[in-house]
Design a protein around this motif. Structure first.
Motif, mmCIF file in Angstrom:
data_model
loop_
_atom_site.group_PDB
_atom_site.id
_atom_site.type_symbol
_atom_site.label_atom_id
_atom_site.label_comp_id
_atom_site.label_asym_id
_atom_site.label_seq_id
_atom_site.Cartn_x
_atom_site.Cartn_y
_atom_site.Cartn_z
ATOM 1 N N LEU A 180 -6.414 -8.338 -6.110
ATOM 2 C CA LEU A 180 -6.105 -7.740 -4.818
ATOM 3 C C LEU A 180 -7.093 -8.165 -3.742
ATOM 4 N N SER A 231 -7.621 -8.777 1.498
ATOM 5 C CA SER A 231 -6.368 -8.231 0.994
ATOM 6 C C SER A 231 -5.401 -7.911 2.116
ATOM 7 N N SER A 236 -0.280 -0.171 -12.787
ATOM 8 C CA SER A 236 -0.103 -0.416 -11.359
ATOM 9 C C SER A 236 -1.475 -0.441 -10.709
ATOM 10 N N ALA A 237 -1.538 -1.023 -9.527
ATOM 11 C CA ALA A 237 -2.790 -1.078 -8.770
ATOM 12 C C ALA A 237 -2.478 -0.834 -7.311
ATOM 13 N N SER A 238 -3.509 -0.494 -6.556
ATOM 14 C CA SER A 238 -3.306 -0.251 -5.139
ATOM 15 C C SER A 238 -2.709 -1.492 -4.490
ATOM 16 N N GLY A 239 -1.889 -1.275 -3.490
ATOM 17 C CA GLY A 239 -1.216 -2.392 -2.842
ATOM 18 C C GLY A 239 0.170 -2.648 -3.391
#
Length: 205
Positions: free
Chosen positions: A35, A52, A92-95
């Motif tokens: 990210l 990012s 899942s990850a931020s973004g």
């Protein structure tokens, strides 16, 4: 008296547990680095090369659903690679980044997570990871990258194979201490595994 068979079994279970934990750590680190981008490091800390928030290739809304690694990876390939101890992965990850699939380990060898992700080849290329290499497998675009700084840089490799709406990702961790595979470069192993599995992905995927 200690049963020798039980002792060997206990040792293998500890090794598998350690491999799974280490692979999970590598995957988590990779999500953060992906990210933020990848650049030079100072004192082991990754320095983003690309913000990012920079404009660039867009990310698909969800992972491709036309191929399920947990169900569709041929058992014959898993057997030939001696992969077992399957665990489901739904991360899942931020973004808005997502990964869905499964991970396996090989006793005295590498661990690998095979997942569909909404990360596209173009987006991964835009991160400028070390040792980025592009090639094709069964007519599909493929990108191989080193996505980890510090102690994981050489023992881990990520290979992404183009799919509609994202990619099929092979995230492989191969510490040099592994007796069976530790002397082989992790990117060589990841590419070889992808070459065995990608032909099972439908042409429409």
């Amino acid at each position: 008296m200690i049963n020798a068979v039980d002792t060997a079994g206990d040792q293998e279970e500890r090794m598998i547990s350690r491999g799974s934990t280490l692979l999970g750590t590598v995957l988590a680190v990779g999500a953060v680095v992906l990210l933020s981008g990848c650049g030079s490091s100072t004192g082991g800390d990754a320095k983003p090369a690309v913000s990012s928030t920079s404009a660039g290739p867009s990310m698909a809304a969800d992972v491709p659903r036309s191929y399920d690694p947990c169900r569709d990876v041929p058992q014959s390939v898993l057997d030939s690679e001696k992969l077992h101890n399957k665990h489901t992965v739904d991360d899942s990850a931020s973004g808005g980044v997502r990964w869905v699939g499964c991970q396996w380990v090989r006793s005295n060898g590498y661990g690998v997570s095979i997942r569909t992700t909404n990360l596209t080849i173009d987006l991964i290329r835009s991160r400028n990871f070390p040792e980025t290499t592009e090639f094709t497998i069964s007519g599909r675009r493929v990108i191989s990258t080193r996505q980890f700084d510090g102690p994981y840089i050489k023992e881990a490799c990520t290979v992404d194979v183009e799919m509609k709406g994202g990619s099929l990702e092979f995230n492989l961790n191969n510490p040099p201490s592994n007796r069976d595979t530790g002397s082989t470069d992790s990117c060589v192993l990841a590419r070889g595994l992808a070459e065995k599995i990608v032909p099972s992905v439908p042409d429409t995927a």
